[in-house]
Design a protein around this motif. Sequence first.
Motif, PDB file in Angstrom:
ATOM      1  N   GLY A 160       0.806  -1.212   0.000  1.00  0.00           N
ATOM      2  CA  GLY A 160       0.000   0.000   0.000  1.00  0.00           C
ATOM      3  C   GLY A 160       0.835   1.256   0.000  1.00  0.00           C
ATOM      4  N   VAL A 161       1.931   1.243   0.738  1.00  0.00           N
ATOM      5  CA  VAL A 161       2.834   2.406   0.769  1.00  0.00           C
ATOM      6  C   VAL A 161       3.469   2.624  -0.602  1.00  0.00           C
ATOM      7  CG1 VAL A 161       5.002   3.282   1.747  1.00  0.00           C
ATOM      8  CG2 VAL A 161       3.284   2.261   3.240  1.00  0.00           C
ATOM      9  N   LEU A 162       3.917   1.546  -1.243  1.00  0.00           N
ATOM     10  CA  LEU A 162       4.507   1.675  -2.582  1.00  0.00           C
ATOM     11  C   LEU A 162       3.497   2.196  -3.591  1.00  0.00           C
ATOM     12  CD1 LEU A 162       6.694  -1.541  -2.892  1.00  0.00           C
ATOM     13  CD2 LEU A 162       7.456   0.794  -2.539  1.00  0.00           C
ATOM     14  N   LEU A 163       2.270   1.672  -3.557  1.00  0.00           N
ATOM     15  CA  LEU A 163       1.241   2.147  -4.477  1.00  0.00           C
ATOM     16  C   LEU A 163       0.899   3.603  -4.209  1.00  0.00           C
ATOM     17  CD1 LEU A 163      -1.198  -0.868  -4.798  1.00  0.00           C
ATOM     18  CD2 LEU A 163       0.208   0.138  -6.586  1.00  0.00           C
ATOM     19  N   TRP A 164       0.892   4.008  -2.946  1.00  0.00           N
ATOM     20  CA  TRP A 164       0.600   5.409  -2.630  1.00  0.00           C
ATOM     21  C   TRP A 164       1.695   6.317  -3.178  1.00  0.00           C
ATOM     22  CZ3 TRP A 164      -3.063   8.587  -1.918  1.00  0.00           C
ATOM     23  CH2 TRP A 164      -2.802   9.858  -1.473  1.00  0.00           C
TER      24      TRP A 164
END
Length: 86
Positions: free
Chosen positions: A76-80
């Motif tokens: 989720g952090v990478l996608l954000w």
Amino acid sequence: MTSAALYPLSYRWLWLSLGLVIILLIAFLLPVVPLDYWWYLRLGREVIQSGSVPQVETYSYTRFGQPIVHPSWFSGVLLWFFYASG
């Protein structure tokens, strides 16, 4: 000496890399399920803003307020980061 004697593993690596490229192409061509995508974006945004992984369920109606573990928080952090960069 022949080239096969000089590089005995080159053909094996070629077939292995060809197989991996095909698998990656299939993975990149599959559609992303929209519901999962937005959920990961929200999780990544909350992790970045709060500085910690949420410990309480706030996304669903049925388990709201109950303890939860998010094993996919780094995705989720990478996608954000990708989404926020444009």
